[in-house]
Scaffold this active site. Sequence first.
Site, PDB file in Angstrom:
ATOM      1  N   ASN A  34      20.047  17.234  -5.543  1.00 35.40           N
ATOM      2  CA  ASN A  34      18.745  17.294  -4.875  1.00 35.40           C
ATOM      3  C   ASN A  34      18.356  18.742  -4.631  1.00 35.40           C
ATOM      4  OD1 ASN A  34      18.482  14.490  -4.697  1.00 35.40           O
ATOM      5  ND2 ASN A  34      19.494  14.403  -2.712  1.00 35.40           N
ATOM      6  N   HIS A  91      14.147   7.883  -7.104  1.00 38.19           N
ATOM      7  CA  HIS A  91      13.804   8.924  -8.089  1.00 38.19           C
ATOM      8  C   HIS A  91      12.875   8.391  -9.174  1.00 38.19           C
ATOM      9  CE1 HIS A  91      16.704  11.835  -6.473  1.00 38.19           C
ATOM     10  NE2 HIS A  91      17.498  10.800  -6.286  1.00 38.19           N
ATOM     11  N   TYR A 103      25.368   5.190 -10.235  1.00 40.84           N
ATOM     12  CA  TYR A 103      24.422   5.791 -11.174  1.00 40.84           C
ATOM     13  C   TYR A 103      24.522   5.166 -12.560  1.00 40.84           C
ATOM     14  CZ  TYR A 103      22.641   9.517  -8.175  1.00 40.84           C
ATOM     15  OH  TYR A 103      22.001  10.211  -7.197  1.00 40.84           O
TER      16      TYR A 103
END
Length: 533
Positions: A150, A72, A360
């Site tokens: 997404n 990303h 994350y």
Amino acid sequence: METQNQNGNGHQTNGQSSQDDQTLTTRQGHPISNNQSVRTVGSRGPTTLENYQFIEKITHFDRERIPERVVHARGAGAHGYFEAYGTAGDEPVSKYTRAKLFQQKGKKTPVFVRFSSVIHGGHSPETLRDPRGFAVKFYTEDGNWDLVGNNLKVFFIRDAMKFPDLVHAFKPDPVTNRQDGERIFDFISNTPEAMHMITFLFSPWGIPANYRQMQGSGVNTYKWVNDAGEGVLVKYHWEPKQGIKNLTQEQAEQIQGKNFNHATQDLYDAIERGDFPEWELFVQIMSDDDHPELDFDPLDDTKLWPTDQFPFLPVGRMVLDKNPVNYFAEVEQAAFGTGVLVDGLDFSDDKMLQGRTLSYSDTQRYRVGPNYLQLPINAPKKRVATNQRDGQMTFMVDAAPGQNPHVNYEPSSLGGLKESQKVGPDHTPYVAGNLVRQKLERTNDFKQAGERYRLHEDWERDDLINNLVSTLKPAHKIVQDKMIELFTKCDEDYGRRVAEGLRQGNSEQPVLAETQAEGVRQATEDSQEAQPY
């Protein structure tokens, strides 16, 4: 005559490899007998914290690139607000969740959204075939909630153990530094669960026309918890009010020849001229059990929940009405995490979700720094008081008014922070089982992929086949044959058309059905919109 070589660690090995030389190990040298599954309580139970093999694998993966995001990297973003409907379909939303942002009709919550491409670098064209990230940060009265997902509603893999392998296969070759279709399909041909996602990705759905006309999805299964502590499984879906529009490979190449920032420009220009993009948020709700009536496990993120059984329920809308003032400070330093939940929202035992939740936030501490939550774009819009201190780039102390500055621990009788009052009972599902490394028992890797192939319009199927054939053509025959076998298991016509295309040799357009020319023409018309799925 045997020659001596050095392996990657500088140790001498024989030029004639043995079976041991090919054995996968950890960085401690421990042989790995199962590289497919994280360790869970039963085959579908929650992941355990002592997953050392997985934690070592994923935390190293998070640190593979600096300072750019590992995935990303290329992104665009905007500010806006979420407005709640107060209901989930015909029911009051409080029946399912006590999360405050959803309760009151008309209640507005500030948001920041970052759109992105996944695999390619920070300056890559926005026309490349790639899933698109759709991450929303809600600045709620109870603190931040990050809904990280997404554009496509399914994923390639169902176990977080495989995430570094997936990304490595899609990233450039470590020797040639080129993205290589053979590497991609070598991995996919050994990962049948990816067939559903591949059938989306290599069709026009793999190249959204822009960010405004793109769907979003939480992809993973979460939970909602109500005032009684009762939980339900939930999936999130963003549907654009602007309609859905995708590009064929040919259209994408035409745009890329003129503008490789087209999606970023489109979003920025639309907001500047007051054409504020809007999405409606839908949820699907399912009771919190394993649903034996389904032919797949509802925790499997490679599957769609059938809408006839679990309908889309509208719960609110989101409008983006303000562009960033500084791209780096707001878009590049924006940091999201699937573990950032507020009261009334919870985790399911989805193995990908639990792996993402570690990965994350770990990535953000590495990429931005241990105090990334002190940055304005990431900080909640409410008072913060913690006992966490120091670290690189600290510029404030998270303290409460009147807090004794000498007390940075809890409990204390000397003026330190106190625990909050409980809002409602905890959701406490019963969990029991053996600690195992096992796959989910109900997978059915091909049914939904075949259904998706048949749901594609003719021009979408034509583009799908052409893209698959052109990418597979340079691959070794063993990879081609395994992929044809998997496509055929999804749908006989699917496998047959890919096989025929590969047999046609070096033709520039391996499969060009009669419908494609008309389909491409229709796709270029401004009014052409894809159908939601």
